[in-house]
Every structure is written in C-alpha cells, then in structure tokens.
Scaffold this motif. Structure first.
Motif, PDB file in Angstrom:
ATOM      1  N   VAL A 345       0.871  -1.175   0.000  1.00 35.79           N
ATOM      2  CA  VAL A 345       0.000   0.000   0.000  1.00 35.79           C
ATOM      3  C   VAL A 345       0.906   1.222   0.000  1.00 35.79           C
ATOM      4  CG1 VAL A 345      -1.823   1.259   1.195  1.00 35.79           C
ATOM      5  CG2 VAL A 345      -1.779  -1.233   1.296  1.00 35.79           C
ATOM      6  N   GLU A 346       0.868   1.988  -1.106  1.00 37.53           N
ATOM      7  CA  GLU A 346       1.717   3.178  -1.246  1.00 37.53           C
ATOM      8  C   GLU A 346       0.892   4.431  -1.022  1.00 37.53           C
ATOM      9  OE1 GLU A 346       3.422   3.061  -5.088  1.00 37.53           O
ATOM     10  OE2 GLU A 346       4.798   1.405  -4.647  1.00 37.53           O
ATOM     11  N   VAL A 347       1.464   5.383  -0.289  1.00 33.68           N
ATOM     12  CA  VAL A 347       0.843   6.682  -0.060  1.00 33.68           C
ATOM     13  C   VAL A 347       1.877   7.742  -0.423  1.00 33.68           C
ATOM     14  CG1 VAL A 347      -0.258   8.223   1.600  1.00 33.68           C
ATOM     15  CG2 VAL A 347      -0.603   5.755   1.785  1.00 33.68           C
ATOM     16  N   GLY A 348       1.559   8.544  -1.454  1.00 36.14           N
ATOM     17  CA  GLY A 348       2.492   9.575  -1.899  1.00 36.14           C
ATOM     18  C   GLY A 348       1.775  10.834  -2.317  1.00 36.14           C
ATOM     19  N   ASP A 349       2.498  11.935  -2.406  1.00 38.98           N
ATOM     20  CA  ASP A 349       1.913  13.206  -2.845  1.00 38.98           C
ATOM     21  C   ASP A 349       2.832  13.853  -3.862  1.00 38.98           C
ATOM     22  OD1 ASP A 349       3.994  14.496  -1.425  1.00 38.98           O
ATOM     23  OD2 ASP A 349       2.802  14.541   0.414  1.00 38.98           O
ATOM     24  N   GLU A 350       2.585  15.127  -4.155  1.00 34.23           N
ATOM     25  CA  GLU A 350       3.334  15.850  -5.193  1.00 34.23           C
ATOM     26  C   GLU A 350       4.176  16.967  -4.587  1.00 34.23           C
ATOM     27  OE1 GLU A 350       0.115  17.142  -7.609  1.00 34.23           O
ATOM     28  OE2 GLU A 350      -0.233  15.151  -8.516  1.00 34.23           O
ATOM     29  N   GLY A 351       4.488  16.875  -3.333  1.00 35.77           N
ATOM     30  CA  GLY A 351       5.242  17.928  -2.674  1.00 35.77           C
ATOM     31  C   GLY A 351       6.736  17.832  -2.923  1.00 35.77           C
ATOM     32  N   GLU A 352       7.482  18.639  -2.153  1.00 36.57           N
ATOM     33  CA  GLU A 352       8.939  18.672  -2.317  1.00 36.57           C
ATOM     34  C   GLU A 352       9.626  17.452  -1.723  1.00 36.57           C
ATOM     35  OE1 GLU A 352      10.339  22.266  -0.628  1.00 36.57           O
ATOM     36  OE2 GLU A 352       9.302  23.572  -2.079  1.00 36.57           O
ATOM     37  N   GLY A 353       8.927  16.728  -0.882  1.00 36.30           N
ATOM     38  CA  GLY A 353       9.517  15.512  -0.329  1.00 36.30           C
ATOM     39  C   GLY A 353      10.260  15.756   0.971  1.00 36.30           C
ATOM     40  N   ILE A 354      11.101  14.812   1.292  1.00 32.43           N
ATOM     41  CA  ILE A 354      11.822  14.808   2.577  1.00 32.43           C
ATOM     42  C   ILE A 354      13.227  15.355   2.370  1.00 32.43           C
ATOM     43  CG2 ILE A 354      12.692  13.318   4.431  1.00 32.43           C
ATOM     44  CD1 ILE A 354      10.393  11.413   3.739  1.00 32.43           C
ATOM     45  N   PRO A 355      13.685  16.285   3.197  1.00 30.72           N
ATOM     46  CA  PRO A 355      15.052  16.805   3.060  1.00 30.72           C
ATOM     47  C   PRO A 355      16.082  15.689   3.186  1.00 30.72           C
ATOM     48  CG  PRO A 355      13.762  18.178   4.560  1.00 30.72           C
ATOM     49  CD  PRO A 355      12.942  16.957   4.282  1.00 30.72           C
ATOM     50  N   PRO A 356      17.190  15.807   2.475  1.00 25.52           N
ATOM     51  CA  PRO A 356      18.207  14.729   2.513  1.00 25.52           C
ATOM     52  C   PRO A 356      18.733  14.462   3.920  1.00 25.52           C
ATOM     53  CG  PRO A 356      18.628  16.251   0.696  1.00 25.52           C
ATOM     54  CD  PRO A 356      17.542  16.865   1.502  1.00 25.52           C
ATOM     55  N   GLU A 357      18.853  15.503   4.747  1.00 25.92           N
ATOM     56  CA  GLU A 357      19.418  15.288   6.076  1.00 25.92           C
ATOM     57  C   GLU A 357      18.464  14.510   6.997  1.00 25.92           C
ATOM     58  OE1 GLU A 357      17.532  19.404   5.978  1.00 25.92           O
ATOM     59  OE2 GLU A 357      18.840  18.170   4.709  1.00 25.92           O
ATOM     60  N   LEU A 358      17.163  14.541   6.676  1.00 25.76           N
ATOM     61  CA  LEU A 358      16.200  13.808   7.504  1.00 25.76           C
ATOM     62  C   LEU A 358      15.885  12.422   6.966  1.00 25.76           C
ATOM     63  CD1 LEU A 358      13.550  16.538   8.439  1.00 25.76           C
ATOM     64  CD2 LEU A 358      15.473  15.718   9.786  1.00 25.76           C
ATOM     65  N   GLU A 359      16.258  12.154   5.737  1.00 28.33           N
ATOM     66  CA  GLU A 359      15.864  10.894   5.093  1.00 28.33           C
ATOM     67  C   GLU A 359      16.320   9.660   5.871  1.00 28.33           C
ATOM     68  OE1 GLU A 359      16.464   8.707   0.749  1.00 28.33           O
ATOM     69  OE2 GLU A 359      16.917  10.841   1.003  1.00 28.33           O
ATOM     70  N   PRO A 360      17.581   9.570   6.365  1.00 27.20           N
ATOM     71  CA  PRO A 360      17.980   8.343   7.084  1.00 27.20           C
ATOM     72  C   PRO A 360      17.301   8.191   8.450  1.00 27.20           C
ATOM     73  CG  PRO A 360      19.900   9.595   6.333  1.00 27.20           C
ATOM     74  CD  PRO A 360      18.713  10.488   6.227  1.00 27.20           C
ATOM     75  N   ARG A 361      16.754   9.293   9.001  1.00 27.82           N
ATOM     76  CA  ARG A 361      16.217   9.256  10.367  1.00 27.82           C
ATOM     77  C   ARG A 361      14.723   9.551  10.415  1.00 27.82           C
ATOM     78  NH1 ARG A 361      19.215  13.726  13.358  1.00 27.82           N
ATOM     79  NH2 ARG A 361      18.279  12.696  15.177  1.00 27.82           N
ATOM     80  N   ILE A 362      14.037   9.411   9.299  1.00 29.45           N
ATOM     81  CA  ILE A 362      12.664   9.877   9.224  1.00 29.45           C
ATOM     82  C   ILE A 362      11.737   9.100  10.148  1.00 29.45           C
ATOM     83  CG2 ILE A 362      12.027   8.362   7.320  1.00 29.45           C
ATOM     84  CD1 ILE A 362      10.967  12.035   7.899  1.00 29.45           C
ATOM     85  N   PHE A 363      12.093   7.843  10.477  1.00 28.99           N
ATOM     86  CA  PHE A 363      11.228   7.031  11.332  1.00 28.99           C
ATOM     87  C   PHE A 363      11.654   7.065  12.806  1.00 28.99           C
ATOM     88  CE2 PHE A 363      10.567   4.988   7.174  1.00 28.99           C
ATOM     89  CZ  PHE A 363       9.183   5.033   7.110  1.00 28.99           C
TER      90      PHE A 363
END
Length: 423
Positions: A345-363
């Motif tokens: 089940v995928e949930v996505g939008d059309e925004g700018e997304g997640i900053p690179p510095e937060l990507e490894p720690r987003i959870f």
C-alpha cells in the motif's frame, strides 16, 4: 547524629583513660617515693663505707668533701670516737631519712620531702599530658569517623529526596562502608526503575495525544458538516453514520493505547481485505484535503487481502495522510498492488519531499521536518511491526511511503511448515 557520635566516643575515651590513668598515677606516685627511699639508703650505705675507709686509711675527712659528692642532702655522720660531722644544707620541714652503720660509723642522710613531691608531681603532669593527648587524638579520630559515617547518610538522604522530586538519575556513588553501599545500590536500582516508569509514562502520553488527534479531527469535521447540512435529513443521516463509524474507530484507538499501556505487544493480525479500509480512510480525509484545495485519489489493484489488524492499518494510513496534509502538496495518491511476497500500500503526494538530512532518520522518534511532533511515522512503523508488517520510505522526493503487508498464502505456508516440520 555527628554530635552524638562525638559525645559517645569522647565519653568512652575519657572513661577508658580514667580507668587506666588513676591506677597508673597512684602506682607512679608510690614508685617515686619508694625509689627516693631506696636511693637514700644506697647513699647512706655508700657514705658509711667511704667514711670507714677514710678512717682506716687515715685520710682527712671534712663535711665539705661529703657535701660536694652528695649535693642537696643533709648528712649527719657519727664517728666511733663520738664526734659528729654534718654536711649539706640544714634540715627544714619534713624529710625522708635513711641510716646506715659501718665499722662504728653511723650515717643518717635526709632529703626534703618537698623535692620528692615535686618529682612525683612532674610524673603526674607527664601522665596527665599523655591522657589529654589521648583524648585529643580520640576526638580527632571520632570527628573523622563521624564525618565518614554521616556524610554518606546525608548524601543518601539527598538522593532519596531527588527521587521523590522526580529527578531519577542514578549517582553511582559508593562510600567504602558495606551497609551504606548496599543502601546506595538499592537507591540506584530504584532510580533506574523510576526513570523507566517516567519515560514510559511520558512516551505513552505523547503517543496517546498524537494518535487521538487524527480521529478527533476527522470526527470534528463530520460534526461540522452535520451542522451545516441540518436542513437536509439525508445528508445528516449519512454524516451521522460516518461520525458513528469514526467514533467506533476512536474507541479502537483507545483500546490499542490501553493494550500498549499493559505491554500487550503481540498484535492481532488477521486476513483483512484492504479495499474497505483504504476507502474508509479516503472518505474521511477527502473533505479535509478539499478544504486545503487538494484531493485524495485511490488507484491500483482491487480485492487484495493482507495480514493486518484493521484498526492498526487504519491508523497507519491516517498517519500517512495526516503527514502528507501537513508537510506535502498536491494530490495524495493511495496505490495498492502485489509486491513480491507481500501486498504493498503506497501513499504519496506531489510535494517537495523529505530533506536529505532527515531521510535516514525519518522514522526515529521526535524527528520532524516542520510543525509536527515527530511521533507520527515512529508510531506508524511500530504499529506495522507489531502485526509482522513493514513500513518504509520508498521514495524521498516527492515522498512515497509503502506499507508491506504479509500475504495470506505466505502466512499459511509458513504455518504449515512449522506444523509439518522438515520433509
């Protein structure tokens, strides 16, 4: 306590010194007088021998010669012919006396008793000084020991007071006293337990507030629409049914939170059609997104079944939609499809997304890219893990999250392998 220790130690020391010092002083006083008497007897005998020898050798004998050899003594010598020689200072007051006789010569030697008393007094003063020194040393040792005993107790009292005020940081301090160290170890273990309880309490409060906010917001939206459509009974009936469903979902969220508070982490995954769950969430969130000028779209394969707790999956999708509403932009797309051995089940939008510095720690807990609390994605992943599923970030820009649900066939095959064992 320190004062009591000092007084008790001082009392013991004084009693011990008195019990030893009084007999010692008496014995020393007696010894001084006995030694003075024996000394006079030896002197009298020596003088008598010396006078008798001088008479035999026909040497001249005068009182001055004898006085020089025995200063401070009053000496009386009676010669065989009856003559008497005196030497030394005249007698004054009471005195100790010793006599000796040798070859018709009789000698009497006297020493003022005051001199003997002075010698005894000097010895008494020496004994007293040693006693006072012993008391002083005892007081010093008592002060050191009292400080050694009382400071740890004061420190432990401060530690207990900190624990009572909520500061549950263990101090890890030891004092070299086995009994006190045991108390310190118990307090440190209590501090660790209290810290864990406080952390769990704060974590539960944060999780509860976050997980209840989303269904309460949706319920509030339904009630507002019911008020706006009060003149249209059919609309009110439809919105009321949706509000009841939302209330039931809110009750399920509360039950999950209470189950978590009881440390019930086993999950309740069952074979669940995901279309109905996704449609329910899309219907609940679509009015909120439309107010923001956005929309929610559902695409993908239909009639897929995954192993999940329906309430848990609802909360996960609600969290992802809320996250997109707060941080994303454009249309939100919910897509379902089979993926390897799971239902995705995928949930996505059309925004700018997640900053690179937060990507490894987003959870991670308390990690947020904006106005959020940093709890939503952490809790959503926890809910997925409890059911044996997986939540991951599929694409960072624009953001696409994926929930991997176990397929029913794979679960049944695994159960058959466990039951049947190896072939």
């Amino acid at each position: 306590m320190r004062r009591r220790l000092l007084l008790s130690t001082l009392a013991v020391a004084v009693v011990a010194i008195l019990m030893l010092g009084i007999p010692l002083a008496y014995a020393a006083h007696k010894l001084v007088h006995e030694e003075a008497a024996r000394s006079l007897e030896r002197e009298a005998s020596a003088i008598a021998d010396g006078v008798a020898y001088s008479l035999v050798a026909q040497r001249p004998l005068t009182g001055e010669v004898v006085a020089r050899e025995y200063p401070g003594r009053h000496i009386s010598i009676v010669l065989p012919d009856g003559r008497t020689l005196t030497a030394g200072p005249p007698r004054a007051g009471s005195a100790l006396t010793a006599t000796a006789t040798q070859g018709g010569v009789r000698v009497r030697v006297s020493r003022p008793e005051a001199e003997v008393g002075a010698d005894a007094l000097r010895l008494m003063l020496l004994i007293g000084s040693l006693a006072l020194l012993g008391v002083a040393v005892t007081v010093g040792l008592a002060m050191v020991q009292a400080r050694k005993l009382t400071l740890p107790l004061v420190d432990l009292a401060e530690t207990a007071d900190r624990l009572g005020s909520g500061n549950a940081r263990p101090r890890r301090r030891r004092y070299g006293i086995p009994e006190v160290d045991r108390v310190a170890e118990v307090l440190d273990r209590s501090a660790v337990r209290i810290a864990d309880l406080l952390a769990n309490s704060r974590e539960f409060a944060s999780d509860a507030s976050h997980q209840l906010r989303t269904p309460l917001t949706a319920l509030s939206m339904r009630l507002e629409e019911m008020i706006d459509a009060a003149e249209y009974p059919d609309v009110v009936r439809e919105e009321g049914a949706a509000a009841v469903a939302q209330t039931e979902r809110l009750v399920a969220v509360v039950e999950q939170l209470l189950s978590r508070a009881r440390h019930d982490r086993t999950g309740a995954a069952v074979a669940s059609p995901i279309d109905e769950i996704i449609a329910q969430q899309a219907e609940e969130w679509r009015p909120i997104f439309r107010r923001a000028g956005r929309d929610v779209r559902v695409i993908g394969e239909r009639d897929l079944v995954g192993m999940t707790n329906p309430e848990g999956l609802s909360q996960i999708i609600a969290t992802l939609l809320d996250n997109s509403l707060m941080h994303g932009a454009g249309t939100v797309t919910i897509r379902t499809r089979p993926y390897a051995s799971s239902v995705l089940v995928e949930v996505g939008d059309e925004g700018e997304g997640i900053p690179p510095e937060l990507e490894p720690r987003i959870f991670e807990r308390s990690i947020s890219g904006g106005r959020g609390t940093g709890l939503g994605l952490y809790l959503a992943r926890s809910l997925a893990t409890v059911d044996g599923n997986r939540l991951e970030l599929i694409q960072a820009r624009p953001a696409v999250f994926g929930v991997h649900l176990r397929q029913v066939a794979e679960v049944r095959l695994a159960e058959e392998r466990v039951v049947m064992g190896p072939a």
